[in-house]
Write an enzyme that holds these catalytic residues in place. Sequence first.
Site, PDB file in Angstrom:
ATOM      1  N   PRO A  75       0.829  -1.219   0.000  1.00 15.44           N
ATOM      2  CA  PRO A  75       0.000   0.000   0.000  1.00 15.44           C
ATOM      3  C   PRO A  75       0.853   1.255   0.000  1.00 15.44           C
ATOM      4  O   PRO A  75       1.832   1.355   0.732  1.00 15.44           O
ATOM      5  CB  PRO A  75      -0.789  -0.124   1.305  1.00 15.44           C
ATOM      6  N   CYS A  76       0.491   2.180  -0.876  1.00  9.04           N
ATOM      7  CA  CYS A  76       1.353   3.343  -1.075  1.00  9.04           C
ATOM      8  C   CYS A  76       0.854   4.589  -0.354  1.00  9.04           C
ATOM      9  O   CYS A  76       1.555   5.581  -0.316  1.00  9.04           O
ATOM     10  CB  CYS A  76       1.505   3.620  -2.565  1.00  9.04           C
ATOM     11  N   GLN A  77      -0.331   4.558   0.223  1.00  7.28           N
ATOM     12  CA  GLN A  77      -0.859   5.793   0.823  1.00  7.28           C
ATOM     13  C   GLN A  77       0.121   6.481   1.770  1.00  7.28           C
ATOM     14  O   GLN A  77       0.257   7.680   1.727  1.00  7.28           O
ATOM     15  CB  GLN A  77      -2.181   5.545   1.560  1.00  7.28           C
TER      16      GLN A  77
END
Length: 284
Positions: A75-77
């Site tokens: 996940p890049c958030q």
Amino acid sequence: MEKHPKFTFIDLFSGIGGFHHGLLQCGGRCVMASDIDPVTVESYTRNFGIVPRGDVCEIISEDIPDFDVLCGGFPCQPFSNIGQKGGLEDSRGTLIFQVARILRDKRPKAFILENVKGLMTINKGTIFSRMLEELTSSGYTVYHMILEAKDYGVPQIRKRLFIIGFRDDLDVDFSFPEPTGCALKLSDILKGKTEREYGFTVRVGGRHSGIDNKFNWDCYTVDGSIHYITPEECLQLQGFPSSHYLAGNSADKYRQIGNSVPTTIVRELGKALVSTGVFDPQPP
Ligand SMILES: C[S@@+](CC[C@H](N)C(=O)[O-])C[C@H]1O[C@@H](n2cnc3c(N)ncnc32)[C@H](O)[C@@H]1O
């Protein structure tokens, strides 16, 4: 499914299966997937006939079948420029340590990770260095490069960071694949004359910001008229067939595609991995 795969892989943070779709095209066979989002899990199951397991943190290494390549668009958030810049303090950021745990326990030959390019510079690069250190100290020789989707077969401007690792004992000297160019044009996908040669980055948020807005990514002029890009067209910009099943409502569909990885880049990376010769030939 490949009857005689060239290699096997696991698909962590599997989403709608960008890694799966790309690696199928170069002889890979998926032996396990994992995602926590029920809508995404439904999409993946329908497309590939594999039900992703849930939270990576809860998957015990002994329960993972043996495999050659670990894949993960973690996940890049926490790392993206539009995120909160919480970095590793954000619990989602620590998922890289789950990746390292599985690498240490299962010792696959290689891994491919994908993330936003902002990961390299957040906190003046300290987070990225820490991640590389974690992967290196797990026994892998690590390479990284920013690759652009439009250089690898799909007319989308999308730069993403790819991190590739090979188990140290394999002694691989890896080179990222050369760009393949892009024969497919945005106008082929939108089926009409467009002002732009390449589409904007398909994103999770910011839909309907308006064609003149600097955040616009979903609106184009096609044959002189305003056109909002459909989920099927977004799928093609990411290298999926337009028939790839997407569960959920309209917002869910755009979110799942925006989170995905260009499958054409994955395919080229997969070919490059195979060409290193590290995978055992399978019986015919
Ligand atoms: C950036 S997306 C990756 C998308 C994927 N590469 C694709 O091609 O569609 C990250 C995914 O990780 C999933 N995820 C987040 N936390 C997770 C966790 N703890 N365990 C498993 N999956 C997780 C999210 O639901 C999301 O689908």
